[in-house]
Design an enzyme around this catalytic site. Structure first.
Site, mmCIF file in Angstrom:
data_model
loop_
_atom_site.group_PDB
_atom_site.id
_atom_site.type_symbol
_atom_site.label_atom_id
_atom_site.label_comp_id
_atom_site.label_asym_id
_atom_site.label_seq_id
_atom_site.Cartn_x
_atom_site.Cartn_y
_atom_site.Cartn_z
ATOM 1 N N SER A 211 0.866 -1.175 0.000
ATOM 2 C CA SER A 211 0.000 0.000 0.000
ATOM 3 C C SER A 211 0.900 1.221 0.000
ATOM 4 C CB SER A 211 -0.885 -0.075 1.245
ATOM 5 O OG SER A 211 -1.744 1.005 1.302
ATOM 6 N N ARG A 379 -6.063 3.753 -0.582
ATOM 7 C CA ARG A 379 -7.148 3.741 0.401
ATOM 8 C C ARG A 379 -8.312 2.874 -0.062
ATOM 9 N NH1 ARG A 379 -7.848 9.111 3.417
ATOM 10 N NH2 ARG A 379 -7.946 10.087 1.385
ATOM 11 N N VAL A 501 -6.891 3.979 10.898
ATOM 12 C CA VAL A 501 -5.758 4.258 9.993
ATOM 13 C C VAL A 501 -6.223 4.767 8.618
ATOM 14 C CG1 VAL A 501 -4.248 2.623 11.155
ATOM 15 C CG2 VAL A 501 -5.591 1.844 9.230
ATOM 16 N N GLU A 502 -5.282 5.314 7.881
ATOM 17 C CA GLU A 502 -5.505 5.860 6.534
ATOM 18 C C GLU A 502 -6.677 6.842 6.486
ATOM 19 O OE1 GLU A 502 -5.386 2.993 3.349
ATOM 20 O OE2 GLU A 502 -3.362 2.384 3.870
ATOM 21 N N GLY A 503 -6.703 7.739 7.456
ATOM 22 C CA GLY A 503 -7.792 8.719 7.536
ATOM 23 C C GLY A 503 -8.840 8.186 8.480
#
Ligand SMILES: Cc1cc2nc3c(=O)[nH]c(=O)nc-3n(C[C@H](O)[C@H](O)[C@H](O)COP(=O)(O)OP(=O)(O)OC[C@H]3O[C@@H](n4cnc5c(N)ncnc54)[C@H](O)[C@@H]3O)c2cc1C
Length: 846
Positions: A211, A379, A501-503
């Site tokens: 990722s 994402r 995670v990731e926003g």
């Protein structure tokens, strides 16, 4: 009187019809002029009234003259617009510009063109990718023992690490010329889905290097020298990467990082070079404890102007070998009993040459742009696919468990309360996997859909959270008692990780989905903003075109919303004529209502909408619901439109469209200007809220499909690890469920005999013995029932422990208790792990 009414209605009807069909201003003027002419000749209007209509018409004609329009209307509006425009930082602009606009743009238009979605080919795996799933991924799943990983080792065992590297699980995105696997996004997703159905630690470990991280950043922005050096080493597993952005003071507001890099002269590998002196304090970094190369985000300064004229470059990303002096790394966090490698790292005056910057010194200050661009794809893959894996596993297990677990003489799934929960789990799993498959197919077709990626990240992880909760309810105590026999507990525990995670999800819902979508996907807003930023007459011309396009679009959406709400969208265009037709039509309806509400919200609130997060969140929810419903319909088509799956399609679409309705209602109810809210309601809900959520009956149909072997069950749970082997509860549950179908007639015989009072004993095994003795069952039949009962008992069994086995001091890896200096610990840990692995093996051997 009738003639008067006819003429009275004709004008608005024609105007609304023209707006509904999105006719051009020229054509609309022409047609309305014709109607007015006819009215002047044959209508019975008074002279004054007629004069007023002709004056209005003249105004409309003038709007067709660009020069007049520009100078008398657009110039003034442009001046006002420039004062209203909220200020936008460089990082906000970079986030907005990241990625491409795909199907969500159609939904934003209020009139989605279904052909564009339907023409997209169904995503397919290559033969090589399928072989990787059936081969190495299957083998890796078999090697994973989640209890050993999460409780005994707090890590993957050494042989699993070695296998992951050997089979290049870390190199799915790396091109073949660098030694990687060069898989499609779909293949990555399928590998992660399968791993997540077995072990969240393994899925997270494999997910991260594929990722957002050094590999991805190098591929897109690295210099040739950086690619040639790092990519083969990453592909072979000789380098373990991580990416460090988050720090103690800076989480969601990642652009505020305080970690610094100062350009200066220094010594690197015995030579004096211009480089960067770095200082950082990062936390929560996945793979950091074992990383050999650290992707680092920091703010770059050049006070001596050794690089160029600028003092400050902004967020920059560089690759830092972790063996350099000044780096502290190796300690671990303990994320909710899902102990994948994650930890803090600090750097004190670490010196690296300028070419450590990803892409070299000309990419200084481009770090944020790189991150948001890559996030617009990543994402949408890693976390949504993990969510699909955990959701599918939970449904597969729960459907079977609800069949084999009996209470009050019935499989628990037969009770409608449990059935409702099972149907919800299955429906949500269908939505998640449809959204992932279709969106990832678009990524493989070249899209970088930043808004759909955010929709998937938010909704798939939220649905996985709901499914994990529901699965716990269906399985009762079986889900709660941790131990080797528990197949739900860790997924339940680990869900907040994906949410954060990731926003983090609240922020993704409130700020990103609509906030980014409103400007990025709206057919006119970005054009207006760009025009407002442009100088002189060019700016005015562009603004004029965008503004009048926008007005026509808003008028059209108002009329489309009204007509479709009044007619329940019965006459809206749909690409099919089968049972799914109505869902297409309803999506089109809510698309128009959404576009209208979004425009009015932006117009009346302007920059304040950004701060009214709940309004923005609700608009995002409506967009998400119609996006996900479109994915469901496309997925069903991609799978060959199987009729048997229609209950799932109906459940999914009904739930999503009902949510869209309720979120629109919530928006109008909370609209800051009540009059505007009331007026909007007239166009959106002229008949009230008429859309219903799925019926109980529909839920029961779904339960029937997932509580026994069926093609629908197989399709829904496709791609998880369900091989029948002693250590795989999913496979064993399926086996028991299939057996339960074949032993049904035998169970019936025993049941009838019990009802007739033929048995003296109470428990099932004794009754089987009695039934055999009394000739109710022959010996083969009795044996079959005994085997089935044993399997069921083994599956519903839970673990128990001696008290001292459960105390923290009994844990074989003293994860949180012992402090070890990072660098030394890496070397030490390998020895410890081997010892532990030996211990575990020894313990298991008889
Ligand atoms: C297991 C794990 C692995 C991670 N891996 C990495 C990694 O490899 N690399 C890396 O750099 N980082 C990593 N992170 C960090 C992750 O990206 C952050 O945790 C995330 O950005 C949130 O920051 P925070 O936890 O400090 O929460 P905070 O920023 O403190 O947020 C707390 C809450 O406030 C909400 N919130 C904040 N601002 C707003 C707003 N404006 N509007 C609405 N809500 C808002 C958030 O949604 C959240 O719910 C990882 C985190 C975890 C837990």
């Amino acid at each position: 009187m009738v003639a008067m009414l006819f003429w009275f209605l004709l004008f608005p009807v024609v105007a609304i019809a023209l707006a509904y069909r999105r006719e051009t201003l020229k054509r609309s003027t022409f047609i309305l002029g014709g109607v007015l002419l006819a009215y002047s000749f044959w209508g019975c209007a008074s002279g004054l009234w007629l004069l007023a209509l002709w004056v209005l018409f003249l105004g409309m004609c003038l709007l067709n003259l660009p020069g007049v329009r520009r100078n008398h209307i657009s110039r003034r509006l442009l001046a006002v617009y420039r004062t209203m425009l909220p200020p936008m930082s460089k990082t906000e602009r970079e986030a907005l510009e990241a990625g491409t606009v795909w199907w969500e743009g159609e939904l934003f238009s209020g009139s989605p063109d279904w052909e564009t979605l339907h023409q997209m080919p169904a995503p397919r795996l290559s033969r090589e990718e399928q072989a990787f799933l059936d081969g190495p991924t299957e083998v890796l799943c078999k090697m994973l023992d989640d209890w050993q990983i999460t409780h005994e080792l707090a890590d993957l065992p050494p042989e699993v690490w070695a296998y992951i590297k050997q089979e290049k699980f870390f190199a799915m995105i790396i091109p073949k010329r660098y030694g990687g696997l060069e898989f499609s996004a779909l293949a990555q997703s399928k590998v992660l889905t399968k791993l997540a159905s077995r072990s969240l630690v393994a899925a997270s470990t494999v997910g991260v290097p594929n990722s957002l991280g050094p590999g991805e950043l190098l591929l897109h922005y690295g210099t040739e020298a950086q690619k040639d050096y790092y990519l083969p080493r990453l592909a072979a597993g000789d380098e373990i990467p991580c990416f460090a952005l988050t720090s103690p003071r800076v989480g969601s507001d990642a652009t505020a990082i305080t970690d610094t890099g100062v350009v200066c002269r220094g010594e690197y590998e015995g030579q004096e070079v211009i480089g960067i002196r770095l200082n950082w304090d990062k936390r929560y970094i996945t793979l950091a404890p074992i990383a050999t190369v650290l992707g680092l985000a920091f703010k770059l300064y050049d006070p001596e102007h050794l690089m160029g004229e600028q003092d400050e470059y902004g967020i920059t990303a560089a690759l830092i070998p972790t063996h350099l002096p000044g780096i502290t790394i190796g300690r671990r966090h303990f994320p909710l009993n899902i102990p994948f490698q994650n930890g803090p790292t600090q750097g004190k005056d670490v010196f690296v040459p300028l070419d450590a910057i990803i892409g070299g010194s000309e990419m200084a200050g481009q770090g944020w742009k790189m991150l948001v661009e890559q996030l617009s794809v990543g994402r949408g893959i890693t976390l949504p696919s993990n969510a699909v894996g955990t959701g599918k596993a939970a449904v597969y297990a729960s459907g079977a468990y609800a069949r084999i677990r009996r209470q009050f003489g019935l499989p628990v799934g037969k009770f409608h309360g449990v059935g409702e929960v099972l149907a919800r789990m299955a429906g949500r799993t269908y939505i998640m996997s449809a959204a992932a498959d279709v969106t990832i197919g678009a990524i493989d077709a070249g899209e970088k859909p930043s808004v759909p990626s955010a929709i998937l990240k938010y909704h798939n992880t939220e649905m996985a959270r709901d499914i994990a909760n529901d699965a716990m309810d269906v399985q009762g105590g079986k889900g709660i008692m941790l131990g080797p026999k528990n197949y739900l507990g860790r997924n339940y525990q680990g869900i907040p990780i994906a949410i954060t995670v990731e926003g983090a999800n609240i922020l993704t819902r409130g700020l990103i989905i609509f906030g980014q979508g409103a400007i990025r996907c709206h057919p006119y807003v970005l054009r207006e903003m760009e025009a407002a930023g442009a100088e002189g007459e060019t700016g005015l011309t562009l603004f004029d075109e965008a503004l009048f396009g926008h007005i026509g679009y808003a008028v059209s959406n108002a009329s489309r919303s009204l007509i479709m709400a009044l007619t329940q969208a019965r006459y809206a265009v749909a690409p099919t004529r089968d049972e799914t037709r109505r869902y297409y039509q309803h999506i089109s309806r809510y698309s128009a209502s959404f576009a209208l509400a979004a425009d009015v919200a932006m117009l009346t609130l302007g920059g304040a909408l950004k701060r009214k997060e709940l309004l923005s969140a609700r608009l995002g929810d409506v967009l998400s619901s119609i996006y996900l419903a479109s994915m469901v319909l496309k997925h069903h088509t991609n799978q060959g439109s199987p009729e048997a799956d229609l209950p799932l399609v109906e459940w999914a679409c009904r739930s999503l469209l009902y949510d869209a309705q309720e979120q629109l209602h919530g928006l109008l109810r909370n609209f800051p200007n009540r009059w505007v809210g009331a007026l909007l309601r007239l166009f959106i809900f002229p008949r009230g809220r008429t859309y219903s959520s799925p019926s109980d009956e529909l839920g029961l149909q779904i339960v029937e499909l997932i509580m026994k072997p069926s093609d629908t069950r197989d399709r829904l749970c496709q791609g998880i690890y369900k091989t029948v082997e002693p250590n795989n509860p999913l496979g064993l549950l399926q086996e028991a469920m299939e057996l339960s179908e074949s032993v049904k007639p035998l169970e019936r015989k025993v049941y009838d005999a019990r009802k007739a009072g033929l048995f003296e004993s109470e428990d099932a095994p004794s009754q089987i013995n009695e039934a055999e003795q009394k000739g109710i069952l022959n010996s083969d039949e009795a044996q079959q029932l005994r085997r089935f009962d044993e399997k069921v008992m083994a599956l519903i069994a839970v673990d128990d422990f001696a008290s001292d086995e459960l105390s923290a001091s009994a844990s074989q890896v003293p994860l949180a208790t012992k402090k070890a200096p990072a660098k030394k610990r890496v070397a030490k840990k390998k020895v410890t792990k081997k010892k532990v692995a030996k211990k575990v093996v020894a313990k298991k051997e008889p």
